[in-house]
Design a protein around this motif. Structure first.
Motif, PDB file in Angstrom:
ATOM      1  N   GLU A  13       0.838  -1.205   0.000  1.00  0.00           N
ATOM      2  CA  GLU A  13       0.000   0.000   0.000  1.00  0.00           C
ATOM      3  C   GLU A  13       0.868   1.247   0.000  1.00  0.00           C
ATOM      4  O   GLU A  13       1.764   1.384   0.840  1.00  0.00           O
ATOM      5  N   ALA A  14       0.581   2.146  -0.943  1.00  0.00           N
ATOM      6  CA  ALA A  14       1.163   3.490  -0.896  1.00  0.00           C
ATOM      7  C   ALA A  14       0.149   4.396  -0.198  1.00  0.00           C
ATOM      8  O   ALA A  14      -1.036   4.078  -0.154  1.00  0.00           O
ATOM      9  N   PRO A  15       0.600   5.515   0.357  1.00  0.00           N
ATOM     10  CA  PRO A  15      -0.327   6.406   1.065  1.00  0.00           C
ATOM     11  C   PRO A  15      -1.501   6.808   0.183  1.00  0.00           C
ATOM     12  O   PRO A  15      -1.330   7.107  -1.005  1.00  0.00           O
ATOM     13  N   GLU A  16      -2.687   6.845   0.748  1.00  0.00           N
ATOM     14  CA  GLU A  16      -3.893   7.133  -0.020  1.00  0.00           C
ATOM     15  C   GLU A  16      -3.892   8.521  -0.623  1.00  0.00           C
ATOM     16  O   GLU A  16      -4.503   8.744  -1.679  1.00  0.00           O
ATOM     17  N   HIS A  17      -3.214   9.468   0.023  1.00  0.00           N
ATOM     18  CA  HIS A  17      -3.254  10.852  -0.453  1.00  0.00           C
ATOM     19  C   HIS A  17      -2.383  11.056  -1.690  1.00  0.00           C
ATOM     20  O   HIS A  17      -2.438  12.109  -2.310  1.00  0.00           O
ATOM     21  N   VAL A  18      -1.591  10.066  -2.034  1.00  0.00           N
ATOM     22  CA  VAL A  18      -0.688  10.208  -3.184  1.00  0.00           C
ATOM     23  C   VAL A  18      -1.454  10.005  -4.487  1.00  0.00           C
ATOM     24  O   VAL A  18      -2.195   9.028  -4.643  1.00  0.00           O
ATOM     25  N   TYR A  19      -1.249  10.934  -5.433  1.00  0.00           N
ATOM     26  CA  TYR A  19      -1.813  10.802  -6.769  1.00  0.00           C
ATOM     27  C   TYR A  19      -0.688  10.740  -7.788  1.00  0.00           C
ATOM     28  O   TYR A  19       0.378  11.276  -7.568  1.00  0.00           O
ATOM     29  N   GLY A  20      -0.975  10.105  -8.886  1.00  0.00           N
ATOM     30  CA  GLY A  20      -0.002  10.096  -9.965  1.00  0.00           C
ATOM     31  C   GLY A  20       1.127   9.097  -9.821  1.00  0.00           C
ATOM     32  O   GLY A  20       2.240   9.358 -10.284  1.00  0.00           O
ATOM     33  N   ILE A  21       0.855   7.947  -9.209  1.00  0.00           N
ATOM     34  CA  ILE A  21       1.881   6.898  -9.163  1.00  0.00           C
ATOM     35  C   ILE A  21       2.090   6.362 -10.575  1.00  0.00           C
ATOM     36  O   ILE A  21       1.140   5.939 -11.231  1.00  0.00           O
ATOM     37  N   THR A  22       3.318   6.409 -11.042  1.00  0.00           N
ATOM     38  CA  THR A  22       3.618   6.003 -12.420  1.00  0.00           C
ATOM     39  C   THR A  22       4.049   4.557 -12.535  1.00  0.00           C
ATOM     40  O   THR A  22       3.993   3.976 -13.621  1.00  0.00           O
ATOM     41  N   ALA A  23       4.509   3.982 -11.437  1.00  0.00           N
ATOM     42  CA  ALA A  23       4.916   2.577 -11.443  1.00  0.00           C
ATOM     43  C   ALA A  23       4.870   2.042 -10.024  1.00  0.00           C
ATOM     44  O   ALA A  23       5.086   2.787  -9.062  1.00  0.00           O
ATOM     45  N   MET A  24       4.587   0.755  -9.920  1.00  0.00           N
ATOM     46  CA  MET A  24       4.516   0.120  -8.600  1.00  0.00           C
ATOM     47  C   MET A  24       4.870  -1.339  -8.777  1.00  0.00           C
ATOM     48  O   MET A  24       4.447  -1.963  -9.773  1.00  0.00           O
ATOM     49  N   GLY A  25       5.637  -1.876  -7.847  1.00  0.00           N
ATOM     50  CA  GLY A  25       6.025  -3.270  -8.019  1.00  0.00           C
ATOM     51  C   GLY A  25       6.896  -3.781  -6.895  1.00  0.00           C
ATOM     52  O   GLY A  25       6.900  -3.225  -5.795  1.00  0.00           O
ATOM     53  N   TRP A  26       7.641  -4.848  -7.200  1.00  0.00           N
ATOM     54  CA  TRP A  26       8.409  -5.564  -6.188  1.00  0.00           C
ATOM     55  C   TRP A  26       9.821  -5.883  -6.667  1.00  0.00           C
ATOM     56  O   TRP A  26      10.030  -6.236  -7.832  1.00  0.00           O
ATOM     57  N   TYR A  27      10.748  -5.801  -5.724  1.00  0.00           N
ATOM     58  CA  TYR A  27      12.085  -6.345  -5.861  1.00  0.00           C
ATOM     59  C   TYR A  27      12.244  -7.384  -4.760  1.00  0.00           C
ATOM     60  O   TYR A  27      11.468  -7.432  -3.821  1.00  0.00           O
TER      61      TYR A  27
ATOM     62  N   GLN B  78      22.337 -10.062  -4.350  1.00  0.00           N
ATOM     63  CA  GLN B  78      21.898  -8.689  -4.566  1.00  0.00           C
ATOM     64  C   GLN B  78      20.396  -8.633  -4.820  1.00  0.00           C
ATOM     65  O   GLN B  78      19.778  -9.618  -5.246  1.00  0.00           O
ATOM     66  N   ARG B  79      19.860  -7.462  -4.568  1.00  0.00           N
ATOM     67  CA  ARG B  79      18.441  -7.242  -4.828  1.00  0.00           C
ATOM     68  C   ARG B  79      18.181  -7.226  -6.326  1.00  0.00           C
ATOM     69  O   ARG B  79      18.970  -6.670  -7.100  1.00  0.00           O
ATOM     70  N   GLY B  80      17.068  -7.826  -6.723  1.00  0.00           N
ATOM     71  CA  GLY B  80      16.723  -7.865  -8.141  1.00  0.00           C
ATOM     72  C   GLY B  80      15.243  -7.652  -8.363  1.00  0.00           C
ATOM     73  O   GLY B  80      14.416  -7.869  -7.466  1.00  0.00           O
ATOM     74  N   PHE B  81      14.915  -7.243  -9.581  1.00  0.00           N
ATOM     75  CA  PHE B  81      13.540  -6.961  -9.973  1.00  0.00           C
ATOM     76  C   PHE B  81      12.695  -8.230 -10.006  1.00  0.00           C
ATOM     77  O   PHE B  81      13.172  -9.279 -10.433  1.00  0.00           O
ATOM     78  N   VAL B  82      11.439  -8.110  -9.554  1.00  0.00           N
ATOM     79  CA  VAL B  82      10.515  -9.238  -9.605  1.00  0.00           C
ATOM     80  C   VAL B  82       9.347  -8.956 -10.551  1.00  0.00           C
ATOM     81  O   VAL B  82       9.087  -9.704 -11.487  1.00  0.00           O
ATOM     82  N   ALA B  83       8.618  -7.866 -10.272  1.00  0.00           N
ATOM     83  CA  ALA B  83       7.419  -7.572 -11.067  1.00  0.00           C
ATOM     84  C   ALA B  83       7.047  -6.110 -10.890  1.00  0.00           C
ATOM     85  O   ALA B  83       7.351  -5.511  -9.858  1.00  0.00           O
ATOM     86  N   MET B  84       6.372  -5.554 -11.912  1.00  0.00           N
ATOM     87  CA  MET B  84       5.904  -4.184 -11.807  1.00  0.00           C
ATOM     88  C   MET B  84       4.754  -3.922 -12.751  1.00  0.00           C
ATOM     89  O   MET B  84       4.540  -4.673 -13.720  1.00  0.00           O
ATOM     90  N   VAL B  85       4.030  -2.858 -12.443  1.00  0.00           N
ATOM     91  CA  VAL B  85       2.979  -2.377 -13.333  1.00  0.00           C
ATOM     92  C   VAL B  85       3.209  -0.879 -13.513  1.00  0.00           C
ATOM     93  O   VAL B  85       3.460  -0.156 -12.550  1.00  0.00           O
ATOM     94  N   GLY B  86       3.132  -0.444 -14.768  1.00  0.00           N
ATOM     95  CA  GLY B  86       3.327   0.963 -15.080  1.00  0.00           C
ATOM     96  C   GLY B  86       2.024   1.650 -15.433  1.00  0.00           C
ATOM     97  O   GLY B  86       0.933   1.099 -15.278  1.00  0.00           O
ATOM     98  N   ASN B  87       2.158   2.847 -15.962  1.00  0.00           N
ATOM     99  CA  ASN B  87       0.982   3.630 -16.347  1.00  0.00           C
ATOM    100  C   ASN B  87       0.164   2.958 -17.432  1.00  0.00           C
ATOM    101  O   ASN B  87      -1.034   3.210 -17.563  1.00  0.00           O
ATOM    102  N   ASP B  88       0.809   2.113 -18.219  1.00  0.00           N
ATOM    103  CA  ASP B  88       0.107   1.421 -19.292  1.00  0.00           C
ATOM    104  C   ASP B  88      -0.670   0.218 -18.786  1.00  0.00           C
ATOM    105  O   ASP B  88      -1.310  -0.491 -19.559  1.00  0.00           O
TER     106      ASP B  88
END
Length: 116
Positions: A23-37, A44-54
């Protein structure tokens, strides 16, 4: 300091399933990408999954067909990572991130342990 909130880590047997939520804060608008590492022990830390504006979901190769990222149907700043057929190699600290206003924000991370 803004931080994301993660839920759902824990111990699971090989072949089992687990769902992580972020969860990102509810008051935030305009999140362009969200996901997991993730960061496996000693690696080392590595990318797992994400969703963008598309609204396209993107995954690392080793989790394709097993992990599924989705947006919450009600909470617009929440995503869920459904993890199926978990293997010992999936053991890691999973950290959620989100991009907005040109910055990347992170959660503290949640431990997922796959073990019999």
């Amino acid at each position: 300091q803004v931080q994301l909130t993660e839920f759902g880590g824990g111990l699971v047997h090989p072949g089992g399933s687990l769902t992580l939520s972020c969860e990102a804060p509810e008051h935030v608008y305009g999140i362009t990408a969200m996901g997991w590492y993730r960061q496996p022990p000693g690696k080392q830390r590595g990318f797992v999954a994400m969703v963008g504006n598309d609204n396209r979901m993107r995954y690392m190769d080793s989790v394709k067909g097993r992990f599924f990222l989705s947006r919450d149907s009600i909470a617009r700043n929440t995503v869920h990572l459904q993890m199926n057929s978990l293997q010992s190699e999936d053991t890691a600290v999973y950290a959620c991130y989100a991009d907005w206003d040109g910055m990347t924000y992170w959660g503290k991370g949640t431990l997922v342990t796959v073990s019999s």
